[in-house]
Design a protein around this motif. Structure first.
Motif, PDB file in Angstrom:
ATOM      1  N   ALA A  36      65.289  53.494  19.861  1.00 50.59           N
ATOM      2  CA  ALA A  36      64.300  54.488  19.441  1.00 50.59           C
ATOM      3  C   ALA A  36      63.995  54.305  17.954  1.00 50.59           C
ATOM      4  O   ALA A  36      64.871  53.945  17.168  1.00 50.59           O
ATOM      5  CB  ALA A  36      64.829  55.888  19.690  1.00 50.59           C
ATOM      6  N   GLY A  37      62.745  54.528  17.583  1.00 44.13           N
ATOM      7  CA  GLY A  37      62.356  54.435  16.184  1.00 44.13           C
ATOM      8  C   GLY A  37      61.847  53.073  15.772  1.00 44.13           C
ATOM      9  O   GLY A  37      61.311  52.915  14.669  1.00 44.13           O
ATOM     10  N   GLY A  38      61.998  52.075  16.649  1.00 44.86           N
ATOM     11  CA  GLY A  38      61.509  50.737  16.337  1.00 44.86           C
ATOM     12  C   GLY A  38      60.026  50.597  16.631  1.00 44.86           C
ATOM     13  O   GLY A  38      59.394  51.511  17.162  1.00 44.86           O
ATOM     14  N   PRO A  39      59.435  49.444  16.315  1.00 44.72           N
ATOM     15  CA  PRO A  39      57.990  49.263  16.479  1.00 44.72           C
ATOM     16  C   PRO A  39      57.514  49.342  17.931  1.00 44.72           C
ATOM     17  O   PRO A  39      56.454  49.912  18.208  1.00 44.72           O
ATOM     18  CB  PRO A  39      57.726  47.876  15.875  1.00 44.72           C
ATOM     19  N   THR A  40      58.280  48.787  18.867  1.00 44.90           N
ATOM     20  CA  THR A  40      57.877  48.857  20.278  1.00 44.90           C
ATOM     21  C   THR A  40      58.006  50.274  20.806  1.00 44.90           C
ATOM     22  O   THR A  40      57.176  50.739  21.598  1.00 44.90           O
ATOM     23  CB  THR A  40      58.713  47.880  21.125  1.00 44.90           C
ATOM     24  N   ARG A  42      57.521  52.910  19.085  1.00 48.98           N
ATOM     25  CA  ARG A  42      56.381  53.657  18.546  1.00 48.98           C
ATOM     26  C   ARG A  42      55.127  53.422  19.381  1.00 48.98           C
ATOM     27  O   ARG A  42      54.374  54.351  19.675  1.00 48.98           O
ATOM     28  CB  ARG A  42      56.134  53.252  17.099  1.00 48.98           C
ATOM     29  N   VAL A  43      54.899  52.163  19.778  1.00 55.59           N
ATOM     30  CA  VAL A  43      53.759  51.847  20.640  1.00 55.59           C
ATOM     31  C   VAL A  43      53.871  52.630  21.947  1.00 55.59           C
ATOM     32  O   VAL A  43      52.897  53.197  22.440  1.00 55.59           O
ATOM     33  CB  VAL A  43      53.691  50.332  20.931  1.00 55.59           C
ATOM     34  N   ALA A  44      55.082  52.675  22.515  1.00 55.93           N
ATOM     35  CA  ALA A  44      55.302  53.359  23.791  1.00 55.93           C
ATOM     36  C   ALA A  44      55.019  54.852  23.690  1.00 55.93           C
ATOM     37  O   ALA A  44      54.417  55.445  24.593  1.00 55.93           O
ATOM     38  CB  ALA A  44      56.730  53.127  24.265  1.00 55.93           C
ATOM     39  N   ARG A  45      55.445  55.471  22.617  1.00 51.43           N
ATOM     40  CA  ARG A  45      55.255  56.920  22.468  1.00 51.43           C
ATOM     41  C   ARG A  45      53.777  57.262  22.271  1.00 51.43           C
ATOM     42  O   ARG A  45      53.282  58.271  22.799  1.00 51.43           O
ATOM     43  CB  ARG A  45      56.119  57.456  21.329  1.00 51.43           C
ATOM     44  N   LYS A 286      45.585  55.029  15.718  1.00 49.13           N
ATOM     45  CA  LYS A 286      47.019  54.921  15.420  1.00 49.13           C
ATOM     46  C   LYS A 286      47.438  53.462  15.342  1.00 49.13           C
ATOM     47  O   LYS A 286      48.250  53.071  14.499  1.00 49.13           O
ATOM     48  CB  LYS A 286      47.836  55.652  16.489  1.00 49.13           C
ATOM     49  N   ASN A 287      46.901  52.635  16.240  1.00 43.59           N
ATOM     50  CA  ASN A 287      47.216  51.215  16.224  1.00 43.59           C
ATOM     51  C   ASN A 287      46.659  50.539  14.981  1.00 43.59           C
ATOM     52  O   ASN A 287      47.362  49.780  14.302  1.00 43.59           O
ATOM     53  CB  ASN A 287      46.660  50.535  17.485  1.00 43.59           C
TER      54      ASN A 287
END
Length: 328
Positions: A36-40, A42-45, A286-287
């Protein structure tokens, strides 16, 4: 014959009913094979929020199943019930792990239903703040002057930072390769870089942009073929290709997958929701704020997604074979 027609009709009605009731009152878990908290993550959330809007009454939740370069989470989804309530959001590691691991609990092209690509995320080559170099050319000269003395961090075998570092070093043509320091995730690797315990790392712009902007790390280059001229922070840095690395063009893409055997009616519902999410202005914004580009081409179609991953597997295997770095 009449019995066969009746059974076919029943199957069609059943599939239609599944699509109409899916996902019902049960949440859809988007499994992220990293912390949790990593770049992937963040994309998922961000995607979970965007897809929730597309299916009335639905609830998409993110579940982190980190470890072994993303293979634990991928295996979990491959073995999950094919009912559309467990999906996988993975990055380029989906194509890299078959080359990096001799044993996997799944077959990438056989054990998943491909649902579509999400985005392309450039990478940034960054260094600890104490490095004397301030430009990429100065940094290359510093590496040569300190051959064999520097180290490069990554977030674990098969991680985006590992793949980027591997490809960059294979193109560097320096006498002595840097010592590779693996970490258990992006966060501890970045912490070590900021603290000066490691010298360099290559990671996704979704993770590096705020650190660069805050002056906590030094940025030297981006991995796209051309500089990111429209990005407010990264537009000041050259591309590695521009700096002489021929044909170096690397982005860390993300895609969505379901277990093999998930009914076609459900995979269509998920793909339709994904395509609508990719057009959501808030998701796009966001992206873009992190240097990521939402997919707008045919890779959002399942068949093209699978075709793209198959091609990436071939490309990455060639680089890994040249480096000779595997895991059991």
């Amino acid at each position: 014959m009449k019995q066969w027609i009746a059974l076919a009709t029943l199957a069609a009605v059943s599939a239609g009913a599944q699509a109409q009731t899916y996902p019902g009152n049960k949440p859809v878990s988007i499994v992220v094979p990293f912390t949790a908290g990593g770049p992937t993550d963040r994309v998922a959330r961000d995607l979970a929020e965007a897809m929730r809007k597309q299916i009335p009454g639905s609830n998409f939740v993110v579940e982190n199943a980190a470890g072994a370069g993303g293979t634990i989470g991928a295996t979990k989804v491959a073995k999950a019930a094919p009912d559309g309530h467990t999906v996988l959001l993975h990055h380029i590691g989906m194509a890299a792990t078959p080359a990096l691991y001799r044993k996997l609990g799944y077959k990438t092209l056989e054990d998943f239903e491909f649902l579509g690509m999400i985005n392309d995320v450039p990478m940034t080559l960054i260094g600890k703040p104490q490095l004397p170099a301030n430009t990429y050319r100065d940094f290359e000269n510093y590496i040569r002057a300190n051959a064999g003395k520097l180290n490069i961090a990554h977030a674990g075998l098969g991680s985006a930072s590992h793949i980027c570092g591997l490809l960059w070093q294979s193109n560097l043509q320096s006498k002595d390769a840097m010592t590779t320091i693996p970490f258990g995730g992006t966060a501890p690797a970045m912490t070590a870089l900021i603290g000066g315990q490691v010298d360099v790392m290559c990671d996704q712009t979704t993770n590096t942009t705020s650190q660069i902007e805050g002056g906590r790390v030094k940025a030297f280059a981006v991995t796209t073929a051309k500089p990111l001229s429209t990005h407010p922070v990264l537009k000041y840095y050259p591309s590695l290709q521009e700096m002489g690395m021929k044909n170096f063009d690397l982005t860390i893409w993300h895609g969505l997958y379901a277990p093999k055997g998930t009914p076609a009616a459900i995979t269509k519902t998920l793909n339709d929701a994904l395509k609508k999410a990719l057009k959501d202005p808030e998701f796009i914004k966001k992206n873009e704020s992190l240097g990521a580009l939402v997919v707008t081409d045919k890779r959002s179609d399942p068949a093209e997604h699978k075709k793209f991953v198959a091609a990436e597997m071939i490309k990455i295997k060639a680089a890994v074979d040249a480096a000779g770095k595997y895991a059991d």
